[in-house]
Structure formats: C-alpha cells, structure tokens
Design a protein around this motif. Structure first.
Motif, PDB file in Angstrom:
ATOM      1  N   LEU A  54     -17.016  -1.023   1.131  1.00 10.61           N
ATOM      2  CA  LEU A  54     -16.922  -2.440   1.487  1.00 10.61           C
ATOM      3  C   LEU A  54     -18.202  -3.135   1.047  1.00 10.61           C
ATOM      4  O   LEU A  54     -19.291  -2.798   1.503  1.00 10.61           O
ATOM      5  CB  LEU A  54     -16.730  -2.599   3.000  1.00 10.61           C
ATOM      6  N   LYS A  55     -18.066  -4.119   0.150  1.00 13.16           N
ATOM      7  CA  LYS A  55     -19.233  -4.831  -0.348  1.00 13.16           C
ATOM      8  C   LYS A  55     -18.920  -6.309  -0.437  1.00 13.16           C
ATOM      9  O   LYS A  55     -17.977  -6.721  -1.119  1.00 13.16           O
ATOM     10  CB  LYS A  55     -19.652  -4.302  -1.723  1.00 13.16           C
ATOM     11  N   ASP A  56     -19.708  -7.109   0.277  1.00  7.31           N
ATOM     12  CA  ASP A  56     -19.529  -8.562   0.288  1.00  7.31           C
ATOM     13  C   ASP A  56     -18.095  -8.952   0.645  1.00  7.31           C
ATOM     14  O   ASP A  56     -17.511  -9.887   0.075  1.00  7.31           O
ATOM     15  CB  ASP A  56     -19.901  -9.165  -1.069  1.00  7.31           C
ATOM     16  N   GLY A  57     -17.523  -8.188   1.574  1.00  9.42           N
ATOM     17  CA  GLY A  57     -16.167  -8.481   2.034  1.00  9.42           C
ATOM     18  C   GLY A  57     -15.060  -7.987   1.130  1.00  9.42           C
ATOM     19  O   GLY A  57     -13.877  -8.163   1.423  1.00  9.42           O
ATOM     20  N   VAL A  58     -15.433  -7.363   0.001  1.00  9.34           N
ATOM     21  CA  VAL A  58     -14.447  -6.854  -0.959  1.00  9.34           C
ATOM     22  C   VAL A  58     -14.280  -5.350  -0.757  1.00  9.34           C
ATOM     23  O   VAL A  58     -15.261  -4.611  -0.680  1.00  9.34           O
ATOM     24  CB  VAL A  58     -14.884  -7.144  -2.405  1.00  9.34           C
ATOM     25  N   VAL A  59     -13.034  -4.908  -0.682  1.00 10.12           N
ATOM     26  CA  VAL A  59     -12.732  -3.501  -0.427  1.00 10.12           C
ATOM     27  C   VAL A  59     -12.469  -2.763  -1.733  1.00 10.12           C
ATOM     28  O   VAL A  59     -11.641  -3.184  -2.551  1.00 10.12           O
ATOM     29  CB  VAL A  59     -11.490  -3.368   0.490  1.00 10.12           C
ATOM     30  N   ASP A  60     -13.181  -1.669  -1.941  1.00 12.99           N
ATOM     31  CA  ASP A  60     -12.972  -0.804  -3.094  1.00 12.99           C
ATOM     32  C   ASP A  60     -11.643  -0.068  -2.911  1.00 12.99           C
ATOM     33  O   ASP A  60     -11.445   0.616  -1.918  1.00 12.99           O
ATOM     34  CB  ASP A  60     -14.127   0.206  -3.189  1.00 12.99           C
ATOM     35  N   GLU A  61     -10.735  -0.211  -3.863  1.00 13.43           N
ATOM     36  CA  GLU A  61      -9.410   0.394  -3.722  1.00 13.43           C
ATOM     37  C   GLU A  61      -9.456   1.924  -3.650  1.00 13.43           C
ATOM     38  O   GLU A  61      -8.502   2.554  -3.186  1.00 13.43           O
ATOM     39  CB  GLU A  61      -8.485  -0.029  -4.855  1.00 13.43           C
ATOM     40  N   LYS A  62     -10.564   2.511  -4.108  1.00 14.26           N
ATOM     41  CA  LYS A  62     -10.695   3.969  -4.047  1.00 14.26           C
ATOM     42  C   LYS A  62     -11.640   4.410  -2.929  1.00 14.26           C
ATOM     43  O   LYS A  62     -11.926   5.595  -2.785  1.00 14.26           O
ATOM     44  CB  LYS A  62     -11.200   4.508  -5.384  1.00 14.26           C
ATOM     45  N   GLY A 187       3.566   2.155  -0.863  1.00 17.21           N
ATOM     46  CA  GLY A 187       2.187   1.921  -0.442  1.00 17.21           C
ATOM     47  C   GLY A 187       1.379   1.155  -1.471  1.00 17.21           C
ATOM     48  O   GLY A 187       1.836   0.944  -2.600  1.00 17.21           O
ATOM     49  N   ASP A 188       0.175   0.768  -1.074  1.00 16.13           N
ATOM     50  CA  ASP A 188      -0.660  -0.077  -1.941  1.00 16.13           C
ATOM     51  C   ASP A 188      -1.818   0.659  -2.578  1.00 16.13           C
ATOM     52  O   ASP A 188      -2.625   0.030  -3.273  1.00 16.13           O
ATOM     53  CB  ASP A 188      -1.197  -1.275  -1.148  1.00 16.13           C
ATOM     54  N   THR A 189      -1.939   1.969  -2.380  1.00 19.12           N
ATOM     55  CA  THR A 189      -3.066   2.703  -2.949  1.00 19.12           C
ATOM     56  C   THR A 189      -2.612   3.919  -3.746  1.00 19.12           C
ATOM     57  O   THR A 189      -1.481   4.410  -3.594  1.00 19.12           O
ATOM     58  CB  THR A 189      -4.043   3.200  -1.857  1.00 19.12           C
ATOM     59  N   VAL A 190      -3.520   4.405  -4.568  1.00 19.02           N
ATOM     60  CA  VAL A 190      -3.264   5.626  -5.331  1.00 19.02           C
ATOM     61  C   VAL A 190      -3.008   6.796  -4.386  1.00 19.02           C
ATOM     62  O   VAL A 190      -2.191   7.681  -4.690  1.00 19.02           O
ATOM     63  CB  VAL A 190      -4.463   5.916  -6.263  1.00 19.02           C
ATOM     64  N   ILE A 191      -3.671   6.811  -3.240  1.00 15.61           N
ATOM     65  CA  ILE A 191      -3.459   7.881  -2.258  1.00 15.61           C
ATOM     66  C   ILE A 191      -1.997   7.928  -1.820  1.00 15.61           C
ATOM     67  O   ILE A 191      -1.411   9.013  -1.664  1.00 15.61           O
ATOM     68  CB  ILE A 191      -4.374   7.696  -1.033  1.00 15.61           C
ATOM     69  N   ASP A 192      -1.384   6.765  -1.630  1.00 13.36           N
ATOM     70  CA  ASP A 192       0.028   6.720  -1.258  1.00 13.36           C
ATOM     71  C   ASP A 192       0.897   7.311  -2.359  1.00 13.36           C
ATOM     72  O   ASP A 192       1.849   8.061  -2.088  1.00 13.36           O
ATOM     73  CB  ASP A 192       0.460   5.282  -0.974  1.00 13.36           C
ATOM     74  N   MET A 193       0.577   6.976  -3.605  1.00  9.92           N
ATOM     75  CA  MET A 193       1.361   7.493  -4.723  1.00  9.92           C
ATOM     76  C   MET A 193       1.130   8.996  -4.915  1.00  9.92           C
ATOM     77  O   MET A 193       2.049   9.739  -5.286  1.00  9.92           O
ATOM     78  CB  MET A 193       1.012   6.737  -6.013  1.00  9.92           C
ATOM     79  N   GLN A 194      -0.079   9.460  -4.628  1.00 11.03           N
ATOM     80  CA  GLN A 194      -0.345  10.901  -4.688  1.00 11.03           C
ATOM     81  C   GLN A 194       0.439  11.632  -3.604  1.00 11.03           C
ATOM     82  O   GLN A 194       0.910  12.759  -3.814  1.00 11.03           O
ATOM     83  CB  GLN A 194      -1.847  11.147  -4.523  1.00 11.03           C
ATOM     84  N   GLY A 212      -4.846  -2.017  -3.830  1.00 11.47           N
ATOM     85  CA  GLY A 212      -4.630  -1.299  -5.076  1.00 11.47           C
ATOM     86  C   GLY A 212      -4.340  -2.212  -6.255  1.00 11.47           C
ATOM     87  O   GLY A 212      -3.653  -3.227  -6.116  1.00 11.47           O
ATOM     88  N   SER A 213      -4.845  -1.853  -7.417  1.00 11.87           N
ATOM     89  CA  SER A 213      -4.625  -2.636  -8.629  1.00 11.87           C
ATOM     90  C   SER A 213      -3.400  -2.116  -9.378  1.00 11.87           C
ATOM     91  O   SER A 213      -3.031  -0.947  -9.275  1.00 11.87           O
ATOM     92  CB  SER A 213      -5.843  -2.559  -9.547  1.00 11.87           C
ATOM     93  N   LYS A 214      -2.774  -2.998 -10.146  1.00 12.57           N
ATOM     94  CA  LYS A 214      -1.617  -2.618 -10.958  1.00 12.57           C
ATOM     95  C   LYS A 214      -1.989  -1.499 -11.926  1.00 12.57           C
ATOM     96  O   LYS A 214      -1.230  -0.544 -12.118  1.00 12.57           O
ATOM     97  CB  LYS A 214      -1.115  -3.836 -11.723  1.00 12.57           C
ATOM     98  N   GLU A 215      -3.170  -1.610 -12.508  1.00 11.66           N
ATOM     99  CA  GLU A 215      -3.622  -0.612 -13.481  1.00 11.66           C
ATOM    100  C   GLU A 215      -3.670   0.788 -12.875  1.00 11.66           C
ATOM    101  O   GLU A 215      -3.209   1.761 -13.486  1.00 11.66           O
ATOM    102  CB  GLU A 215      -5.005  -0.997 -14.003  1.00 11.66           C
TER     103      GLU A 215
END
Length: 254
Positions: A54-62, A187-194, A212-215
């Motif tokens: 968490l940095k400046d209110g932005v959440v790292d998707e990983k 789900g919205d994260t790579v963890i969900d897809m894993q 999570g990003s589309k990429e």
C-alpha cells in the motif's frame, strides 16, 4: 461443460476494494503505532504500508493487502516493527473487525448485485465465497451488502487453507456434491486465477472491478470481464455465449 457452482472472491469482486480497506488498514496501523509508543512516526507508518503493498493509497495488485490473509499482514508488519509483539495476529484480527464495524457505511458493492444473484437462483447455481479475509469480517460485509442469504458457502482464510490452495474449492465441491469442473471461480487477482488453475475448476473468470489489471489477469483467466454483472448476458452465461469453449483472446465484453 455445465457449471453448477460459482465461487466468488469478495473484495474487489463483490465489494469495492478501495472504498473500505485502505481506510481500515490505515486506522489499524495508527492504533498499532500508538500501542508501541510510535504515534505520529510517519516513516514507520510508510514502511508498514509498503510492507503490505500500500503506497499513497494505491494497492499493489500483487501485494499482501490485495490478496493476503490477516496472518500474512501480521508477519509483514512484524518484519518492519522495531520489536516483537506477542499476540499481534490476534490483536490485528480484532482491530480489523472493529475498524470494519466503525467504517461499515463505506462498504459498497461493485455494482447492483440483486439482478445477478436473482438470476443465479433462477438457474439453480450454488453460490459461495472464497476470500482471504477472516469469517467474522466477511459475514459483517455480506450482511451489510444484503447478500448474506444468497451465499450458501463462506470459505475464509481462518477456516481453510489460503488461496491459491485448492482446498476451498474442494470443500465447496464436497459440500454440494459437485465436480471441480462444474465450478467457476470469479475474482479480481492473479491469486484467484491461480486458485482456479490449482483446483482444476471449470473456468477462472477475472474481473476488472478490483485491484487486478487486465494484463495480469489475462495470463491465467479464461475470461476477463469488467465486473460480475457481465457474467450473464441475455440470460446466458459468458461461456454459453461463446459456445462453451475457452476463447483465445481471453477478453470478453457482454
């Protein structure tokens, strides 16, 4: 392939991640700093935030805040704190629940969920939750969103092995007599897809309503959609619209 059950992630999938969790965890960190006599230590607060993505209110998707458990957060904090704190995990879990109660008005759904859950009921789909949160916090949020009665299975990280372990999918299947390929994971994260891949679920469906990003999601997801509203289009699931086959482009807009 006929899908008979759907497991939804919670944060970022059914409820807006940014509407509640950065605030809750920020308040918890402030309480933690006060508890250890470091109140107002901005450097330490920034380090604690950074440790969980968490940095400046932005959440790292990983990062840990995006898909980690309360125990993961505890361990990350303890690595940063100047001294060991006994029972930190228990304290943190209690504070997260308390802060969630205090900020419950900030819990918002990603979209109007009523039509979706009504359609799922009409189609006879078994609905469950698979989340990294603890049970009490999860139940509180589901009640606030008015969908607790629509959820037949609540799989939380304090009851089952954390995602991407396949255990939560296995227990869901076991309870309702489903085969793994009859379950879709949303789900919205790579963890969900894993988790979908590890459990050999029928489909892994990524949503862009969370962190999570589309990429990143496209690397593992069978479908990537804007939000859960797009699961059903003109009374057909997205996999039915596409002829019940996994599409190469991975991206779908209802």
């Amino acid at each position: 392939m006929k899908i008979k059950g759907i497991l939804f992630d919670k944060d970022g999938t059914l409820l807006k991640f940014g509407s509640i969790w950065p605030k809750v965890i920020g308040d918890v960190i402030d309480d933690l700093l006060e508890m250890i006599g470091e109140e107002g230590n901005k450097t330490l607060k920034n380090e604690l935030c950074k440790s969980i993505g968490l940095k400046d209110g932005v959440v790292d998707e990983k990062g840990i805040l995006a898909s980690g458990t309360s125990l993961d957060i505890t361990r990350a904090f303890q690595d940063v704190l100047p001294k060991d704190i006994r029972y930190l995990h228990e304290w943190l879990s209690e504070r997260v629940l308390e802060k969630t109660k205090q900020s419950i008005e900030h819990v918002e759904s990603v979209c109007n969920l009523s039509p979706l859950f009504s359609a799922l009921r009409n189609k006879g789909i078994v609905v469950g939750i698979a989340t990294a949160d603890d049970y009490e916090t999860t139940a509180l949020c589901l009640e606030h969103l008015g969908i607790r009665e629509d959820i037949q299975f609540v799989g939380t990280a304090d009851l089952y092995e954390k995602k991407p372990s396949s255990q939560v999918v296995e227990k869901f299947c076991e309870k309702f007599g489903l085969a793994r390929e009859e379950v879709a994971m949303v789900g919205d994260t790579v963890i969900d897809m894993q988790t979908a891949k590890n459990s050999k679920s029928g489909f892994g469906i990524g949503v862009l309503s969370g962190v999570g990003s589309k990429e990143e999601l496209e690397k593992l997801a069978d479908f990537v959609i804007p939000n859960v509203e797009h699961l059903i289009n003109h009374d057909k699931f997205i996999w039915e619209v596409k002829g019940d086959v996994r599409i190469n482009e991975r991206s779908f807009t209802a």
